[in-house]
Design a protein around this motif. Sequence first.
Motif, PDB file in Angstrom:
ATOM      1  N   ALA A 171       0.833  -1.198   0.000  1.00 36.61           N
ATOM      2  CA  ALA A 171       0.000   0.000   0.000  1.00 36.61           C
ATOM      3  C   ALA A 171       0.867   1.247   0.000  1.00 36.61           C
ATOM      4  O   ALA A 171       1.845   1.340   0.711  1.00 36.61           O
ATOM      5  CB  ALA A 171      -0.899   0.005   1.226  1.00 36.61           C
ATOM      6  N   ALA A 172       0.489   2.246  -0.803  1.00 40.40           N
ATOM      7  CA  ALA A 172       1.207   3.509  -0.828  1.00 40.40           C
ATOM      8  C   ALA A 172       0.582   4.484   0.149  1.00 40.40           C
ATOM      9  O   ALA A 172      -0.513   4.264   0.650  1.00 40.40           O
ATOM     10  CB  ALA A 172       1.191   4.076  -2.237  1.00 40.40           C
ATOM     11  N   PRO A 184       0.909   1.694  -7.499  1.00 39.83           N
ATOM     12  CA  PRO A 184      -0.372   2.046  -6.876  1.00 39.83           C
ATOM     13  C   PRO A 184      -0.901   0.957  -5.954  1.00 39.83           C
ATOM     14  O   PRO A 184      -0.540  -0.215  -6.061  1.00 39.83           O
ATOM     15  CB  PRO A 184      -1.306   2.258  -8.069  1.00 39.83           C
ATOM     16  N   HIS A 185      -1.781   1.372  -5.054  1.00 41.45           N
ATOM     17  CA  HIS A 185      -2.425   0.449  -4.129  1.00 41.45           C
ATOM     18  C   HIS A 185      -3.216  -0.600  -4.921  1.00 41.45           C
ATOM     19  O   HIS A 185      -3.908  -0.289  -5.891  1.00 41.45           O
ATOM     20  CB  HIS A 185      -3.359   1.228  -3.199  1.00 41.45           C
ATOM     21  N   THR A 186      -3.088  -1.817  -4.484  1.00 42.48           N
ATOM     22  CA  THR A 186      -3.698  -2.934  -5.194  1.00 42.48           C
ATOM     23  C   THR A 186      -5.204  -2.790  -5.362  1.00 42.48           C
ATOM     24  O   THR A 186      -5.742  -3.052  -6.446  1.00 42.48           O
ATOM     25  CB  THR A 186      -3.369  -4.245  -4.462  1.00 42.48           C
ATOM     26  N   ASP A 187      -5.917  -2.405  -4.314  1.00 45.80           N
ATOM     27  CA  ASP A 187      -7.370  -2.296  -4.420  1.00 45.80           C
ATOM     28  C   ASP A 187      -7.770  -1.235  -5.442  1.00 45.80           C
ATOM     29  O   ASP A 187      -8.745  -1.393  -6.174  1.00 45.80           O
ATOM     30  CB  ASP A 187      -7.988  -1.977  -3.058  1.00 45.80           C
ATOM     31  N   TYR A 188      -7.013  -0.160  -5.499  1.00 41.27           N
ATOM     32  CA  TYR A 188      -7.273   0.889  -6.482  1.00 41.27           C
ATOM     33  C   TYR A 188      -7.100   0.340  -7.902  1.00 41.27           C
ATOM     34  O   TYR A 188      -7.929   0.581  -8.784  1.00 41.27           O
ATOM     35  CB  TYR A 188      -6.334   2.072  -6.232  1.00 41.27           C
ATOM     36  N   VAL A 189      -6.023  -0.384  -8.130  1.00 40.00           N
ATOM     37  CA  VAL A 189      -5.777  -0.960  -9.454  1.00 40.00           C
ATOM     38  C   VAL A 189      -6.897  -1.923  -9.835  1.00 40.00           C
ATOM     39  O   VAL A 189      -7.392  -1.924 -10.967  1.00 40.00           O
ATOM     40  CB  VAL A 189      -4.421  -1.687  -9.490  1.00 40.00           C
ATOM     41  N   ASN A 229      -6.235   1.550 -13.593  1.00 36.12           N
ATOM     42  CA  ASN A 229      -5.350   2.695 -13.761  1.00 36.12           C
ATOM     43  C   ASN A 229      -4.143   2.586 -12.836  1.00 36.12           C
ATOM     44  O   ASN A 229      -4.245   2.051 -11.737  1.00 36.12           O
ATOM     45  CB  ASN A 229      -6.148   3.972 -13.467  1.00 36.12           C
ATOM     46  N   GLN A 230      -2.987   3.124 -13.286  1.00 35.03           N
ATOM     47  CA  GLN A 230      -1.770   3.037 -12.487  1.00 35.03           C
ATOM     48  C   GLN A 230      -1.156   4.402 -12.196  1.00 35.03           C
ATOM     49  O   GLN A 230       0.012   4.506 -11.850  1.00 35.03           O
ATOM     50  CB  GLN A 230      -0.748   2.137 -13.189  1.00 35.03           C
ATOM     51  N   THR A 231      -1.936   5.468 -12.303  1.00 34.30           N
ATOM     52  CA  THR A 231      -1.430   6.815 -12.087  1.00 34.30           C
ATOM     53  C   THR A 231      -1.287   7.117 -10.599  1.00 34.30           C
ATOM     54  O   THR A 231      -2.135   6.737  -9.798  1.00 34.30           O
ATOM     55  CB  THR A 231      -2.381   7.850 -12.721  1.00 34.30           C
ATOM     56  N   SER A 232      -0.246   7.830 -10.256  1.00 33.17           N
ATOM     57  CA  SER A 232      -0.061   8.235  -8.853  1.00 33.17           C
ATOM     58  C   SER A 232      -1.011   9.370  -8.494  1.00 33.17           C
ATOM     59  O   SER A 232      -1.607  10.013  -9.361  1.00 33.17           O
ATOM     60  CB  SER A 232       1.378   8.714  -8.634  1.00 33.17           C
ATOM     61  N   LEU A 283       0.402  -5.602 -13.320  1.00 35.21           N
ATOM     62  CA  LEU A 283       0.748  -5.690 -11.893  1.00 35.21           C
ATOM     63  C   LEU A 283       0.341  -6.993 -11.222  1.00 35.21           C
ATOM     64  O   LEU A 283       0.331  -7.093  -9.988  1.00 35.21           O
ATOM     65  CB  LEU A 283       0.183  -4.496 -11.107  1.00 35.21           C
ATOM     66  N   TYR A 284       0.061  -8.035 -11.992  1.00 29.30           N
ATOM     67  CA  TYR A 284      -0.168  -9.363 -11.416  1.00 29.30           C
ATOM     68  C   TYR A 284       1.169 -10.082 -11.304  1.00 29.30           C
ATOM     69  O   TYR A 284       2.009  -9.985 -12.202  1.00 29.30           O
ATOM     70  CB  TYR A 284      -1.152 -10.165 -12.278  1.00 29.30           C
ATOM     71  N   THR A 285       1.348 -10.807 -10.199  1.00 28.13           N
ATOM     72  CA  THR A 285       2.658 -11.404  -9.956  1.00 28.13           C
ATOM     73  C   THR A 285       2.593 -12.922  -9.880  1.00 28.13           C
ATOM     74  O   THR A 285       1.625 -13.499  -9.382  1.00 28.13           O
ATOM     75  CB  THR A 285       3.283 -10.856  -8.660  1.00 28.13           C
ATOM     76  N   ALA A 286       3.646 -13.539 -10.363  1.00 30.93           N
ATOM     77  CA  ALA A 286       3.878 -14.964 -10.124  1.00 30.93           C
ATOM     78  C   ALA A 286       4.678 -15.096  -8.829  1.00 30.93           C
ATOM     79  O   ALA A 286       5.205 -14.112  -8.297  1.00 30.93           O
ATOM     80  CB  ALA A 286       4.640 -15.584 -11.282  1.00 30.93           C
TER      81      ALA A 286
END
Length: 505
Positions: free
Chosen positions: A14-15, A111-116, A121-124, A331-334
């Motif tokens: 979280a940011a 960006p915060h995961t829930d926001y994404v 969107n990935q804007t600050s 922004l999905y991770t393995a």
Amino acid sequence: MTDTTAHTTANATAASTSASADAAVETGGGEAGNAVPKTASHDNEPSPKLRAFMNSGWADSERHDLAVADVADWAAKRRDALSQAFPGERLVIPAGTYKVRSNDTDYVFRPHTDYVWLTGNQTSDAVLVLEPNGTTGHDPVLYFRPRADRSQGEEFWRDRMYGELWAGRRPSLTETAKEFGIETRHVDQLADALKGDVPTRVRRDEDQSIASLLTGARIDDLKDNELAAALSELRLVKDAYELEQLRDAVAITHRGFSDVLAEMDQVRKYGERWIEGTFWRRARAEGNDVGYTSIAAAGPHATTLHWIENDGTVDDGTLMLLDMGVENRQLYTADITRTLPVNGEFTPRQRDLYQLVLDAQNAGIAALKPGAAFRAGHEAAMEVIVHGLDAMELLPVSAEEALDPESRLYQRYTLHGVSHMLGLDVHDCASARNETYRQGTVQPGYVLTVEPGLYFQSDDLTVPEDLRGIGIRIEDDILITEAGPENLSEAMPRTIEDIQTWMAS
């Protein structure tokens, strides 16, 4: 990546909403270009003539070719699901802002995961607000800081944080609205929008506070955890778009591991640092970044569960435990671990230990059928591990007594849980309630890891000397389907024979 706490209550990625909100209010700015630019103490003061010259002679840079992003429809459905859970209440979900690394340098923004998940969107410095519309739903509005107008003000050429000539191009309100199918407004309007006697829930973590933005809003701090839990629980079941992204992240991760093995001569020369750097290069080339700090643990470092110093040597005859995952561009991770013999061949003793962990992993994967307890995979894997340790005469008690919840002495050699959820975060859905997540059951659409391990510390006098300093973990990313578990990372070799062939090739 091992989840040593099994279930956390806050999103580690979280940011800081507080910094985002305060910066937005204090500096103003945006298309009107009225911001006070963020400059450094060593910057030169421009002359009046330079100021006038910099505000003219620029071409129109608005993008007119943007199409609606693939994620837009999925994000709209997710917002609808969240809306149904909180009728009549305003919901505020910030993206966050930059975090200071040192002095006047920042970490790369994420960006915060829930926001994404709710916007794509990935804007600050953005905040999603779901405003109750008087019926049963919400009207979404995305407040953010767009790029500054070049015909006015100095932000675009003097501001080190947001200026286009310093930090790169930010999208316009119109561009973002078109790309993500959502109404957009300047973040300067957020404070006024949040006034009024409307019950408001804010998605924030314990280190976040946007009270300065919420003047006039009625907020019950006790409700914040409910919103966080609701968002995590909605994210437990992955939709088709998310599964596509996870498959992509896994495939890139596979290529990153292969890159490391192709450079074993350099790995031997430079050690763990070369592993980390080589994998990161693939993550940046095809994805966004690594999903978490890579664990490149060779020799006895492999017995440290979250070894991230990555500064040791890599020596023939030892094993290297590589726990690494690519975060793709959405922004999905393995999250995959392989334990590999440095010289390409397991010794007989290493083979025995590795096969025990592999057998435990196979048992854990097989146990994860729809409707099974989330902990079924862990319990099945531990059954195999404990009986294997008993056969090796490493337990001070019988296998049955070691497995007793009042005992669990076997955890000296395998400290962590076997599974955690996976998605936009490596330890995904972390704010979900315990009864829904860790004490719940797995459902089709869940994606989780299965990662048993054995760790014999270098100074552990309870194990034979030839076992000390050996750490082994095998981790794969598992999708729960109606037909049972599907190993998304099955293409990555994990049997002894396949690993040795992979390394030889």
